[in-house]
Design an enzyme around this catalytic site. Sequence first.
Site, short mmCIF file in Angstrom:
data_model
loop_
_atom_site.label_atom_id
_atom_site.label_comp_id
_atom_site.label_asym_id
_atom_site.label_seq_id
_atom_site.Cartn_x
_atom_site.Cartn_y
_atom_site.Cartn_z
N HIS A 94 0.75 -1.35 0.22
CA HIS A 94 0.24 0.25 0.26
C HIS A 94 0.88 1.20 0.11
O HIS A 94 1.87 1.26 0.42
CB HIS A 94 -0.45 0.18 1.62
N TYR A 95 0.33 1.86 -0.46
CA TYR A 95 0.36 3.62 -0.01
C TYR A 95 -0.12 4.62 0.92
O TYR A 95 -1.44 3.71 1.12
CB TYR A 95 2.13 4.80 -0.87
N THR A 96 0.48 5.49 1.72
CA THR A 96 -0.59 6.05 2.94
C THR A 96 -0.79 7.10 2.75
O THR A 96 -1.77 7.67 2.79
CB THR A 96 0.29 6.43 4.25
N GLU A 104 2.34 -1.05 4.70
CA GLU A 104 1.93 0.51 4.40
C GLU A 104 4.00 1.69 4.26
O GLU A 104 4.18 1.69 5.29
CB GLU A 104 1.54 1.06 5.03
N HIS A 109 -2.38 -2.96 -3.50
CA HIS A 109 -3.61 -2.88 -3.02
C HIS A 109 -4.92 -2.92 -3.92
O HIS A 109 -6.24 -2.97 -4.04
CB HIS A 109 -3.81 -1.26 -1.76
N ASP A 114 -3.58 2.11 -4.96
CA ASP A 114 -1.99 2.01 -4.32
C ASP A 114 -1.03 1.02 -4.86
O ASP A 114 -2.31 0.06 -5.25
CB ASP A 114 -2.33 2.70 -2.80
#
Length: 276
Positions: free
Chosen positions: A50-52, A119, A166, A176
Site C-alpha cells: 500500500h501507500y499511505t 504501508e 492494493h 495504491d
Amino acid sequence: MKGLFKLIALALLLTGCASEKGVVDKAGYQLDTRHQAQAAYPRIKVLVIHYTADDFDASLATLTDKHVSSHYLIPARPPLHKGKPRIWQLVPEQDLAWHAGVSFWRGATRINDTSIGIELENRGWQKIAGSKRFTPFEPQQIAALVPLAKNIIHSYNILPQNVVAHSDIAPQRKDDPGPLFPWQALAQQGIGAWPDENRVAFYLNGRDPATPVDPAQLLDLLSRYGYEVKPEMTPAQKKRVIVAFQMHFRPARWDGVADAQSLAIAEALLEKYGQG
C-alpha cells in the site's frame, strides 16, 4: 539396591514418554502431533503493498487508531539505527490487520484474513491538468522494503503471484501503490510476479503493442489470473480493472485501453504462474 533399580527403570520410562517423537508434553495434558491432516492450509498467503497517501505522522496516527491498521509502516526516509533502516511494526504478523478492506484475489475474499499488509509513506497522487500525477518512492524506502518483504515471503512461502498491490485486490476503490512502484525491479529480487519479456514478445507476435483488442478477451485473461471481473460490471468498472493491471505490469501506459501488449502480458503471466 532393588529399589534403586526400580527408580531408575521408572525414570527411564518417564523419559521415554516425554521424549516420544511427535508427542508434546504440556501442563496437564499431552499433544499427539503425529497425524497431520492433509486438508490444512497456511493462514498467510498474500502480501499486500500500500501507500499511505499522507505524511508519516498522520499515517502513523491513522494506522494506530480503532478503524484501520497495517502490519508494517515504512517511512519515506527511514531513520538509520546502527546502520539499519527502522521500520514500524504496528500489528504482530500472527494477528489480523484491517488494511485490505473489501477485496478479492484469485477466488478469495476477506483478504485481511489471509494477508500481511505493508504501508509505505507516500503522498499518492494529485490531479494536475486533469491527469493523476503519482509521487515517486524514495530509494531508501524501497531498500528497506526489500529485506522485510523477502523475510515475509520466506516465512510463509508466499507465491510470487500473491504479492499484490492494493489496487489489484480492490481496483474499484484503490490506486495504491500506483504505477511508480518498482514491481519489475522487486521481481528481479524475488519479490512478486513479472512476465518474461520473451514470452510477451511471443504472444505479441509482431503486432503493434497499441493495437486495440476486444476488452472482453483481456478481461477474461485477467479474471483467470486473479482479478475480480463480474458480468454485471459497467464499462467504467471494467476499465478500472484494466487500469489496475496496467499500473502493476505495464506502468508506462495505464490508460485502461485493452491493447495487444496488455493481452500479451496477461497471457505470459498465466503461462508462468497459472490460473487463480
